[in-house]
Design a protein around this motif. Sequence first.
Motif, short mmCIF file in Angstrom:
data_model
loop_
_atom_site.label_atom_id
_atom_site.label_comp_id
_atom_site.label_asym_id
_atom_site.label_seq_id
_atom_site.Cartn_x
_atom_site.Cartn_y
_atom_site.Cartn_z
N SER A 93 -0.98 -7.18 1.61
CA SER A 93 -2.02 -6.14 1.99
C SER A 93 -1.67 -4.80 1.50
N HIS A 94 -0.52 -4.56 0.96
CA HIS A 94 -0.27 -3.37 0.56
C HIS A 94 -0.13 -3.36 -1.19
N ALA A 95 -0.62 -4.32 -1.65
CA ALA A 95 -0.74 -4.37 -3.07
C ALA A 95 -1.66 -3.43 -3.87
N THR A 101 -3.66 -0.45 -5.25
CA THR A 101 -4.22 0.78 -4.68
C THR A 101 -4.70 0.41 -3.16
N HIS A 102 -4.16 0.99 -2.22
CA HIS A 102 -4.36 0.58 -0.78
C HIS A 102 -4.23 1.69 0.24
N LEU A 103 -4.93 1.31 1.52
CA LEU A 103 -4.65 2.54 2.76
C LEU A 103 -3.79 2.14 3.48
N ASP A 104 -2.99 2.82 4.11
CA ASP A 104 -2.24 2.66 5.12
C ASP A 104 -2.95 3.26 6.45
N PHE A 105 -2.84 2.24 7.45
CA PHE A 105 -3.49 2.72 8.73
C PHE A 105 -2.43 2.91 9.96
N SER A 130 -1.58 1.71 12.63
CA SER A 130 -0.87 0.28 13.14
C SER A 130 0.15 -0.21 12.11
N HIS A 131 0.27 0.35 10.97
CA HIS A 131 1.28 0.00 9.99
C HIS A 131 2.94 0.24 10.59
N LEU A 132 2.56 1.56 11.34
CA LEU A 132 4.02 1.58 12.00
C LEU A 132 4.26 1.89 13.36
N LEU A 185 -3.35 6.86 1.33
CA LEU A 185 -3.89 6.31 0.19
C LEU A 185 -2.72 6.25 -0.81
N GLU A 186 -2.16 5.12 -1.19
CA GLU A 186 -1.22 4.79 -2.00
C GLU A 186 -1.39 3.93 -3.42
N GLY A 187 -0.73 4.20 -4.16
CA GLY A 187 -1.02 3.49 -5.42
C GLY A 187 -2.12 3.87 -6.35
#
Length: 215
Positions: free
Chosen positions: A52-54, A56-60, A62-64, A179-181
């Motif tokens: 799910s982090h492949a 370009t993706h968003l981290d929410f 609840s990731h941490l 927003l990563e990648g």
Amino acid sequence: MLHASDFKEFYDISAPLEVAPIYPGDRPFSQEWMARLNEGDSYNLSALALGSHAGTHLDFPSHLLKSGKSQDQYPLKRFILSAEVVCVSGDGPVLSGCLQGSKIDKGQALLFKTDNSQKRLMHQAAFSEDFVCLSLDVARLCVADGVSLVGIDYLSVDKYGDDSLPIHRTLLENDILILEGIDLSAAPSGVYTLICLPLSIKGAEASLVRAVLVR
Ligand SMILES: [Zn+2]
């Protein structure tokens, strides 16, 4: 009503999944062909596998964070917002000084265009350990200014190998989406509308997005 023709410029800041690097330990992207027209099947049909982090993706949060919000707890308007692309030079972590001269509005997004975009790292399958990340100091400034989303042009806002993830924590604990990648190589610095819609998966701690800048 707003139409696509109202915009003069469109930038696809998403990385192509088939060439994007994979964060070490994450599941590689694959596209398996279940049926192919040129092999006599009556249609083309593929199946995808990916983390799910492949790409370009968003981290929410609840990731941490145990009680952090997941994808489905955000309204769509959190994914369509005013965004400034800020150019940063050098290979060290992004410092808050790069925001001198930027007028930051509460609720906007900040996207950092670093040497990572210059080197087109999101288009190189080999993972690069020495990518440009963010500093705690710039993360804290984003919190103080009420930024709603922060973007970086590689697979993490944190320095590679720092498993305490201080930048992720600072942002996510303050309800700032990450927003990563993204690949900002084609997008000049300036203000845009950012559109980055996550997939609709209940409880998702992260999601692939197609991210675009328009103005
Ligand atoms: Zn992530």
